[in-house]
Scaffold this motif. Sequence first.
Motif, PDB file in Angstrom:
ATOM      1  N   ARG A   9       4.490   5.188   6.503  1.00 45.17           N
ATOM      2  CA  ARG A   9       3.499   5.154   5.424  1.00 45.17           C
ATOM      3  C   ARG A   9       3.661   3.893   4.588  1.00 45.17           C
ATOM      4  O   ARG A   9       2.669   3.311   4.150  1.00 45.17           O
ATOM      5  CB  ARG A   9       3.650   6.385   4.532  1.00 45.17           C
ATOM      6  CG  ARG A   9       3.049   7.614   5.145  1.00 45.17           C
ATOM      7  CD  ARG A   9       2.830   8.685   4.118  1.00 45.17           C
ATOM      8  NE  ARG A   9       4.094   9.043   3.473  1.00 45.17           N
ATOM      9  CZ  ARG A   9       4.238  10.036   2.623  1.00 45.17           C
ATOM     10  NH1 ARG A   9       3.207  10.792   2.316  1.00 45.17           N
ATOM     11  NH2 ARG A   9       5.391  10.304   2.081  1.00 45.17           N
TER      12      ARG A   9
ATOM     13  N   LYS B 161       2.255   1.044   6.541  1.00 44.27           N
ATOM     14  CA  LYS B 161       0.797   1.156   6.571  1.00 44.27           C
ATOM     15  C   LYS B 161       0.202   0.626   5.274  1.00 44.27           C
ATOM     16  O   LYS B 161      -0.779  -0.127   5.293  1.00 44.27           O
ATOM     17  CB  LYS B 161       0.403   2.618   6.780  1.00 44.27           C
ATOM     18  CG  LYS B 161      -1.071   2.834   6.997  1.00 44.27           C
ATOM     19  CD  LYS B 161      -1.364   4.301   7.281  1.00 44.27           C
ATOM     20  CE  LYS B 161      -2.836   4.541   7.502  1.00 44.27           C
ATOM     21  NZ  LYS B 161      -3.134   5.948   7.761  1.00 44.27           N
ATOM     22  N   LYS B 162       0.798   0.963   4.152  1.00 42.47           N
ATOM     23  CA  LYS B 162       0.311   0.473   2.858  1.00 42.47           C
ATOM     24  C   LYS B 162       0.500  -1.032   2.732  1.00 42.47           C
ATOM     25  O   LYS B 162      -0.390  -1.730   2.242  1.00 42.47           O
ATOM     26  CB  LYS B 162       1.023   1.194   1.715  1.00 42.47           C
ATOM     27  CG  LYS B 162       0.598   2.633   1.559  1.00 42.47           C
ATOM     28  CD  LYS B 162       1.322   3.308   0.417  1.00 42.47           C
ATOM     29  CE  LYS B 162       0.913   4.768   0.307  1.00 42.47           C
ATOM     30  NZ  LYS B 162       1.613   5.448  -0.787  1.00 42.47           N
TER      31      LYS B 162
END
Length: 51
Positions: free
Chosen positions: A4, A7-8
């Motif tokens: 995550r 991804k950010k």
Amino acid sequence: MAARIWKKVLFVILIIACLFNIVSKLVKKMPLKEELQMSAQYMFNKENKEK
């Protein structure tokens, strides 16, 4: 968890790259020679109108 975060981070980099691309296309500069010619033409036309 790490996926995550990556991804950010990659999403932010993508947004910055897109914004940079858009801004660079909007602020496309004219060559100096072309700017000087346009300025000279403007001054020439202005002087002719005053006479």
